[in-house]
Write a protein that holds these residues in place. Structure first.
Motif, PDB file in Angstrom:
ATOM      1  N   GLN A  23       0.833  -1.212   0.000  1.00 20.05           N
ATOM      2  CA  GLN A  23       0.000   0.000   0.000  1.00 20.05           C
ATOM      3  C   GLN A  23       0.869   1.266   0.000  1.00 20.05           C
ATOM      4  OE1 GLN A  23      -0.587  -2.665   2.077  1.00 20.05           O
ATOM      5  NE2 GLN A  23      -2.271  -3.431   0.841  1.00 20.05           N
ATOM      6  N   HIS A  66       0.583   3.878  -2.958  1.00 16.27           N
ATOM      7  CA  HIS A  66       0.235   5.261  -2.636  1.00 16.27           C
ATOM      8  C   HIS A  66       1.279   6.246  -3.187  1.00 16.27           C
ATOM      9  CE1 HIS A  66      -1.539   8.629  -0.666  1.00 16.27           C
ATOM     10  NE2 HIS A  66      -0.496   8.829   0.117  1.00 16.27           N
ATOM     11  N   ASP A 123       0.563   6.565  -6.763  1.00 13.14           N
ATOM     12  CA  ASP A 123      -0.660   7.350  -6.898  1.00 13.14           C
ATOM     13  C   ASP A 123      -0.344   8.851  -6.835  1.00 13.14           C
ATOM     14  OD1 ASP A 123      -3.155   8.749  -5.902  1.00 13.14           O
ATOM     15  OD2 ASP A 123      -3.961   6.726  -6.168  1.00 13.14           O
ATOM     16  N   THR A 134      -5.674  -3.786   0.763  1.00 14.38           N
ATOM     17  CA  THR A 134      -5.869  -2.416   0.265  1.00 14.38           C
ATOM     18  C   THR A 134      -7.307  -1.962   0.524  1.00 14.38           C
ATOM     19  OG1 THR A 134      -4.207  -2.873  -1.418  1.00 14.38           O
ATOM     20  CG2 THR A 134      -5.535  -0.894  -1.732  1.00 14.38           C
ATOM     21  N   ASP A 135      -8.259  -2.862   0.370  1.00  9.62           N
ATOM     22  CA  ASP A 135      -9.665  -2.530   0.688  1.00  9.62           C
ATOM     23  C   ASP A 135      -9.794  -2.116   2.155  1.00  9.62           C
ATOM     24  OD1 ASP A 135     -10.515  -3.025  -1.853  1.00  9.62           O
ATOM     25  OD2 ASP A 135     -11.183  -5.083  -1.455  1.00  9.62           O
ATOM     26  N   ARG A 144      -8.489   1.335   2.661  1.00  8.58           N
ATOM     27  CA  ARG A 144      -9.480   2.316   2.186  1.00  8.58           C
ATOM     28  C   ARG A 144     -10.579   2.550   3.219  1.00  8.58           C
ATOM     29  NH1 ARG A 144      -9.444  -0.436  -2.869  1.00  8.58           N
ATOM     30  NH2 ARG A 144      -8.064   0.659  -4.303  1.00  8.58           N
ATOM     31  N   MET A 193      -6.740  13.115   0.209  1.00  4.40           N
ATOM     32  CA  MET A 193      -7.975  12.470  -0.246  1.00  4.40           C
ATOM     33  C   MET A 193      -9.054  13.460  -0.668  1.00  4.40           C
ATOM     34  SD  MET A 193      -8.225   9.241   2.339  1.00  4.40           S
ATOM     35  CE  MET A 193      -9.759   8.558   1.683  1.00  4.40           C
ATOM     36  N   ASP A 251      -7.966  13.505  -4.256  1.00  8.80           N
ATOM     37  CA  ASP A 251      -7.981  12.156  -4.840  1.00  8.80           C
ATOM     38  C   ASP A 251      -8.603  11.199  -3.825  1.00  8.80           C
ATOM     39  OD1 ASP A 251      -7.539   9.685  -5.896  1.00  8.80           O
ATOM     40  OD2 ASP A 251      -5.364   9.887  -6.094  1.00  8.80           O
ATOM     41  N   ASN A 276      -9.414   8.223  -3.912  1.00  7.20           N
ATOM     42  CA  ASN A 276      -8.865   6.868  -3.861  1.00  7.20           C
ATOM     43  C   ASN A 276      -7.327   6.926  -3.856  1.00  7.20           C
ATOM     44  OD1 ASN A 276      -8.130   4.227  -4.072  1.00  7.20           O
ATOM     45  ND2 ASN A 276      -9.172   3.841  -6.021  1.00  7.20           N
ATOM     46  N   GLY A 304      -5.362   4.003  -5.989  1.00 11.72           N
ATOM     47  CA  GLY A 304      -5.839   3.617  -7.317  1.00 11.72           C
ATOM     48  C   GLY A 304      -5.678   4.761  -8.295  1.00 11.72           C
TER      49      GLY A 304
END
Ligand SMILES: [Zn+2]
Length: 466
Positions: free
Chosen positions: A256, A260, A263, A287-288, A291, A305, A308, A310, A313
């Protein structure tokens, strides 16, 4: 009051410490799996150093398997109380313990299949059904508040900055009408300034502390490297050399963090337009859970956040769950990034990716974590000319790059900084656990130099009256 050290004593895995209050109430701090291969510890995972049905409650510092991995065995063997943890620790435990149960069953299956005649059959340590029962027993609590677990005892979790949901634990135990005893357990001490997570938060003044000492003798941690260094590696590996960049990473935490970082680079318009793949079902599940827990993020990530929603992702990122998709990636020839487990490359899908990519000098392996010396990762860190993978001798032609700044464990300075707020007059004793004996001796000296009164290195099974 009494404390008995039932695991991670003069060794680094299998965390378990049993606290018995004056009224007889028994609290187990962590219930970890032993993951090494020392002969003396051979039966450790099978047998507890106490009766599971006599334990009244478990308090869990975080979801890593060396701290939580024997909980289903404890329940299977008769434990019938509640398990206290943070919300994110419970959620991560759900997927990590289920994964662990599958590994236990698979290992037992292969052992029995290949077992020599006359050797006894091996039974899995626990099954998915035991994990399911274990998860029913969790009682969760947010950080920084007192939760009553017994008439005489309250517990508080504070952020350890180590993995999602990780905590240090403080117990407030009634001594008499006017006084309380404070008993602290550091869990694993994290590091400041890491991506996504908050900095470790110190414990209140304690009378006794159980402190981990994994990296307590080292000052090895370089400052966390930023996305720019990762970007340089990607530029060279995928744009200049037009190859594949393979990043072996633990499914929970490291994956993650890397995703990130990618991302953020993508949002900033810096990431080259090449596909990135996360190839690990456990990493996808983890990862879920990340989140679902912005309650554990640092202020910077929460602010990020807003622009963004997410943070794990982006357009060119693909999560690969099915095995066929993973196999297709093995033969994928265009420049791309593949993040896959296991982190030490000893098993899992990443081993196949390395097997297929290792002989082509166009490709790059980026090692972002510690690898035990006897693992494939440990061997590749030495940049050998050849290695054996799946019994086949392979030339090591791909480029090997290392970024060692991702460690989730505090080093000596970070560990001492973490304890430094403690009142030296109040704190009677520190017990060092979760470390090799040679390192623990170094930590002990250092703590005594820093005016801590008494430092103990308990042996496995040793008890102390408090
Ligand atoms: Zn840990």
């Amino acid at each position: 009051m009494k404390i008995k050290f039932c695991g991670a004593a003069q060794t680094v895995t299998g965390s378990a410490h049993l606290l018995t209050l004056d009224n007889g109430f028994k609290i187990l701090l962590d219930c970890g799996l032993y993951q090494g291969n020392s002969k003396e510890m051979k039966d450790f995972n099978e047998k507890f150093l106490f009766s599971p049905d006599e334990v009244d409650a478990v308090v869990l510092s975080h979801a890593h398997i060396d701290h939580a991995g024997r909980l289903p065995k404890l329940v299977k063997d008769g434990f019938n109380g509640r398990i206290y943890s943070t919300h994110a620790t419970r959620d991560l435990s759900a997927i990590m313990l289920m994964d662990s149960a599958h590994i236990q069953e698979r290992d037992a299956y292969y052992y029995n299949k290949n077992r020599k005649k006359g050797k006894p059959k091996k039974e899995a340590l626990y099954a998915p059904e035991d994990v399911s029962k274990t998860l029913e027993e969790f009682v969760c609590c947010g950080y920084n508040r007192w939760l009553k677990i017994n008439e005489e005892c309250e517990v508080m979790f504070r952020d350890a900055g180590h993995i999602l949901g990780s905590s240090n634990v403080t117990f407030k135990i009634k001594k008499d009408n006017y006084h309380d005893t404070y008993f602290g357990f550091t869990g694993d001490i994290g590091r400041p300034e890491r991506p996504i997570l908050r900095n470790p938060r110190q414990m209140p003044d304690c009378d006794y502390i159980i402190c981990e000492s994994t990296y307590g003798s080292k000052l090895h941690n370089s400052a966390p490297e930023d996305e720019e260094r990762l970007l340089e590696v990607i530029q060279k590996a995928c744009i200049e050399k037009k190859g594949k960049l393979i990043i072996p990473a633990f499914s929970v935490g490291r994956t993650q963090e890397i995703v990130h970082m990618l991302d953020r680079l993508e949002t900033a318009g810096k990431l080259p337009k090449i596909p990135a793949f996360v190839d690990s079902p456990l990493a996808i599940d983890a990862t879920d859970i990340f989140r679902a827990h912005p309650d554990c993020f640092d202020a910077e990530t929460v602010r990020y956040m807003v622009t963004d929603p997410n943070p794990f992702g982006f357009k060119n990122l693909h999560y690969v769950r099915d095995l066929d998709g993973s196999k297709r990636l093995n033969s994928y020839k265009d420049p791309c990034i593949v993040i896959s487990a296991s982190g030490m490359m000893s098993a899992g899908r990443v081993k196949h990716h390395i097997f297929h990519a290792i002989e082509d000098p166009k490709n790059t392996l980026l090692i972002v974590g510690y690898c035990a010396p006897n693992t494939l990762g440990g061997r590749l860190r030495q940049r050998p000319e050849t290695v054996k993978i799946f019994g086949e001798k392979k030339e090591v032609n791909f480029e090997i790059v290392m970024m060692d700044s991702f460690s989730a464990h505090g080093d000596q300075k970070e560990m001492i900084d973490f304890l430094d707020n403690q009142n030296r007059k109040k704190l009677k004793k520190i017990f060092l656990v979760h470390g090799d004996i040679e390192r623990q001796e170094v930590v002990k000296e250092k703590l005594l130099e820093k005016d801590f009164r008494s430092v103990e290195i308990p042996a496995l099974g040793e008890s102390f009256k408090l």
